[in-house]
Design a protein around this motif. Structure first.
Motif, PDB file in Angstrom:
ATOM      1  N   MET A   5       0.833  -1.205   0.000  1.00 59.62           N
ATOM      2  CA  MET A   5       0.000   0.000   0.000  1.00 59.62           C
ATOM      3  C   MET A   5       0.868   1.255   0.000  1.00 59.62           C
ATOM      4  SD  MET A   5      -3.071   0.952   2.672  1.00 59.62           S
ATOM      5  CE  MET A   5      -1.984   1.380   4.049  1.00 59.62           C
ATOM      6  N   THR A   6       1.919   1.249   0.814  1.00 59.28           N
ATOM      7  CA  THR A   6       2.823   2.399   0.882  1.00 59.28           C
ATOM      8  C   THR A   6       3.528   2.631  -0.447  1.00 59.28           C
ATOM      9  OG1 THR A   6       3.182   1.989   3.249  1.00 59.28           O
ATOM     10  CG2 THR A   6       4.781   3.395   2.119  1.00 59.28           C
ATOM     11  N   LEU A   7       4.002   1.550  -1.059  1.00 60.39           N
ATOM     12  CA  LEU A   7       4.717   1.672  -2.337  1.00 60.39           C
ATOM     13  C   LEU A   7       3.790   2.155  -3.453  1.00 60.39           C
ATOM     14  CD1 LEU A   7       6.938  -1.551  -2.228  1.00 60.39           C
ATOM     15  CD2 LEU A   7       7.706   0.819  -2.028  1.00 60.39           C
ATOM     16  N   LEU A   8       2.591   1.588  -3.522  1.00 61.70           N
ATOM     17  CA  LEU A   8       1.661   1.982  -4.579  1.00 61.70           C
ATOM     18  C   LEU A   8       1.156   3.414  -4.378  1.00 61.70           C
ATOM     19  CD1 LEU A   8      -0.366  -1.309  -5.092  1.00 61.70           C
ATOM     20  CD2 LEU A   8       1.221  -0.246  -6.688  1.00 61.70           C
ATOM     21  N   MET A  12       1.482   6.436  -7.026  1.00 55.18           N
ATOM     22  CA  MET A  12       0.358   7.273  -7.405  1.00 55.18           C
ATOM     23  C   MET A  12       0.688   8.756  -7.208  1.00 55.18           C
ATOM     24  SD  MET A  12      -2.655   7.379  -8.685  1.00 55.18           S
ATOM     25  CE  MET A  12      -3.252   5.690  -8.572  1.00 55.18           C
ATOM     26  N   ASN A  13       1.412   9.069  -6.141  1.00 55.87           N
ATOM     27  CA  ASN A  13       1.832  10.456  -5.919  1.00 55.87           C
ATOM     28  C   ASN A  13       2.738  10.948  -7.045  1.00 55.87           C
ATOM     29  OD1 ASN A  13       0.915  12.029  -3.603  1.00 55.87           O
ATOM     30  ND2 ASN A  13       1.604  10.295  -2.367  1.00 55.87           N
ATOM     31  N   ILE A  14       3.619  10.074  -7.515  1.00 51.99           N
ATOM     32  CA  ILE A  14       4.504  10.443  -8.635  1.00 51.99           C
ATOM     33  C   ILE A  14       3.678  10.683  -9.897  1.00 51.99           C
ATOM     34  CG2 ILE A  14       6.332   9.597 -10.161  1.00 51.99           C
ATOM     35  CD1 ILE A  14       7.443   8.070  -7.685  1.00 51.99           C
ATOM     36  N   LEU A  15       2.722   9.815 -10.155  1.00 55.32           N
ATOM     37  CA  LEU A  15       1.864   9.973 -11.327  1.00 55.32           C
ATOM     38  C   LEU A  15       1.027  11.254 -11.261  1.00 55.32           C
ATOM     39  CD1 LEU A  15       0.620   6.288 -11.768  1.00 55.32           C
ATOM     40  CD2 LEU A  15       2.308   7.481 -13.168  1.00 55.32           C
ATOM     41  N   CYS A  16       0.743  11.685 -10.041  1.00 56.05           N
ATOM     42  CA  CYS A  16      -0.078  12.893  -9.850  1.00 56.05           C
ATOM     43  C   CYS A  16       0.756  14.176  -9.784  1.00 56.05           C
ATOM     44  CB  CYS A  16      -0.911  12.761  -8.576  1.00 56.05           C
ATOM     45  SG  CYS A  16      -2.275  11.583  -8.721  1.00 56.05           S
ATOM     46  N   LEU A  17       2.067  14.062 -10.034  1.00 53.89           N
ATOM     47  CA  LEU A  17       2.923  15.247  -9.941  1.00 53.89           C
ATOM     48  C   LEU A  17       2.412  16.425 -10.771  1.00 53.89           C
ATOM     49  CD1 LEU A  17       6.657  14.051  -9.778  1.00 53.89           C
ATOM     50  CD2 LEU A  17       5.440  15.538  -8.175  1.00 53.89           C
ATOM     51  N   HIS A 188      -6.407   4.240   0.264  1.00 57.28           N
ATOM     52  CA  HIS A 188      -5.109   4.873   0.497  1.00 57.28           C
ATOM     53  C   HIS A 188      -4.294   4.995  -0.793  1.00 57.28           C
ATOM     54  CE1 HIS A 188      -6.167   4.113   4.699  1.00 57.28           C
ATOM     55  NE2 HIS A 188      -5.244   4.986   5.015  1.00 57.28           N
ATOM     56  N   VAL A 189      -4.324   3.955  -1.614  1.00 56.98           N
ATOM     57  CA  VAL A 189      -3.545   3.989  -2.863  1.00 56.98           C
ATOM     58  C   VAL A 189      -4.082   5.070  -3.804  1.00 56.98           C
ATOM     59  CG1 VAL A 189      -2.991   2.693  -4.963  1.00 56.98           C
ATOM     60  CG2 VAL A 189      -2.804   1.589  -2.726  1.00 56.98           C
ATOM     61  N   LEU A 190      -5.391   5.195  -3.885  1.00 54.20           N
ATOM     62  CA  LEU A 190      -6.001   6.143  -4.823  1.00 54.20           C
ATOM     63  C   LEU A 190      -6.163   7.550  -4.257  1.00 54.20           C
ATOM     64  CD1 LEU A 190      -8.797   3.852  -6.314  1.00 54.20           C
ATOM     65  CD2 LEU A 190      -6.606   4.457  -7.359  1.00 54.20           C
ATOM     66  N   GLN A 191      -5.869   7.733  -2.961  1.00 52.53           N
ATOM     67  CA  GLN A 191      -6.113   9.027  -2.327  1.00 52.53           C
ATOM     68  C   GLN A 191      -5.452  10.211  -3.044  1.00 52.53           C
ATOM     69  OE1 GLN A 191      -8.233  10.180   0.133  1.00 52.53           O
ATOM     70  NE2 GLN A 191      -7.420  12.087  -0.698  1.00 52.53           N
ATOM     71  N   PRO A 192      -4.187  10.120  -3.508  1.00 53.79           N
ATOM     72  CA  PRO A 192      -3.591  11.282  -4.197  1.00 53.79           C
ATOM     73  C   PRO A 192      -4.408  11.741  -5.404  1.00 53.79           C
ATOM     74  CG  PRO A 192      -1.889   9.698  -3.623  1.00 53.79           C
ATOM     75  CD  PRO A 192      -3.205   9.026  -3.339  1.00 53.79           C
ATOM     76  N   LEU A 193      -4.910  10.791  -6.193  1.00 54.77           N
ATOM     77  CA  LEU A 193      -5.735  11.136  -7.347  1.00 54.77           C
ATOM     78  C   LEU A 193      -7.141  11.537  -6.919  1.00 54.77           C
ATOM     79  CD1 LEU A 193      -6.082  11.276 -10.430  1.00 54.77           C
ATOM     80  CD2 LEU A 193      -6.704   8.846 -10.373  1.00 54.77           C
ATOM     81  N   TRP A 194      -7.676  10.828  -5.938  1.00 57.33           N
ATOM     82  CA  TRP A 194      -9.019  11.105  -5.461  1.00 57.33           C
ATOM     83  C   TRP A 194      -9.157  12.535  -4.962  1.00 57.33           C
ATOM     84  CZ3 TRP A 194     -13.645   9.033  -5.925  1.00 57.33           C
ATOM     85  CH2 TRP A 194     -14.662   9.489  -5.085  1.00 57.33           C
ATOM     86  N   TYR A 195      -8.096  13.065  -4.377  1.00 58.63           N
ATOM     87  CA  TYR A 195      -8.152  14.431  -3.843  1.00 58.63           C
ATOM     88  C   TYR A 195      -8.509  15.428  -4.945  1.00 58.63           C
ATOM     89  CZ  TYR A 195      -6.847  18.798  -1.626  1.00 58.63           C
ATOM     90  OH  TYR A 195      -6.873  20.084  -1.131  1.00 58.63           O
TER      91      TYR A 195
END
Length: 241
Positions: A5-8, A12-17, A188-195
């Motif tokens: 979960m932490t790695l993914l 996802m955070n990198i993809l959302c840069l 948790h994995v999708l949270q960066p994009l979900w925001y």
């Protein structure tokens, strides 16, 4: 599962840069303008799915009117006004939202719900309701808002401040799923994009904030809403000052 979960989530955070950068340079101002249009459509669909739950929740509103007086309701984050249809006839509503671009959608909902009277629309965050008097309302309504405020505890302090003694805070919020479930993992994995897509955080334990907010009584239920897994876990109920 925690390591994966932490790695993914990091991936996802990198993809959302690009989205992070857009937000950092002020792109949110564009989002603020289009968000009311997007949320208005979502709110209609949400009401269709949660109609019975909302009817049941707001059925209790009338018991918090002052004896011999009419009910005064303040809604935090009123958005396009999709809760108005559930409020009892004759009550007075004060609308607040931090986004002024909701006003045209709000005006339509007001016209469609003429069983209510509307005092005003206040552009304000849930954390700062200074324009509303101390102990001046019978009920505060907050649905799908505590997932997006910056400070849940301050928002609840403001709700307590403006509620009269014996008044109630009504809530319906999506929350984080049970740990060790796939819903929890993907929230948790999708949270960066979900925001950026949903405008909020899907991983909050909001019920814990309500439990320690200082209300005299808390009626809270955990339910599984008929919605996509990211926002399926919900809490619903009311808390009495």
């Amino acid at each position: 599962m925690t390591l994966a979960m932490t790695l993914l989530t990091a991936v996802m955070n990198i993809l959302c840069l690009p989205l992070h950068l857009m937000y950092a340079v002020g792109g949110y101002r564009i989002y603020e303008r289009i968000f009311p249009m997007c949320l208005s459509g979502f709110s209609i669909a949400y009401n269709e799915k949660m109609h019975e739950q909302k009817k049941e929740l707001f059925r209790s509103l009338t018991q918090f009117a002052k004896p011999g007086g009419r009910l005064t309701v303040l809604e935090i984050g009123c958005g396009s006004g999709t809760n108005f249809q559930y409020y009892p006839a004759g009550c007075k509503v004060i609308c607040t939202d931090p986004n002024p671009h909701f006003e045209k959608y709000l005006s339509k909902s007001m016209a469609d719900n003429d069983h209510l009277s509307y005092e005003r629309f206040v552009v304000a965050t849930g954390e700062d309701l200074g324009a509303v008097g101390y102990e001046s309302v019978d009920a505060v309504v907050c649905t799908l808002v505590l997932c997006s405020v910056n400070d849940i505890q301050q928002t609840l302090r403001e709700a307590l401040r403006i509620l009269r003694p014996g008044g109630a805070f009504f809530f319906m919020e999506h929350v984080v799923a049970e740990p060790s479930t796939w819903s929890y993992f993907f929230q948790h994995v999708l949270q960066p994009l979900w925001y950026y897509c949903g405008g909020c955080k899907a991983t909050r334990e909001t019920w814990k904030h309500l439990e320690r907010a200082g209300f005299s009584d808390l009626k809270l239920r955990h339910i599984q809403a008929p919605l996509p897994f990211v926002i399926k876990p919900h809490i619903v109920g009311y808390a009495v000052k």
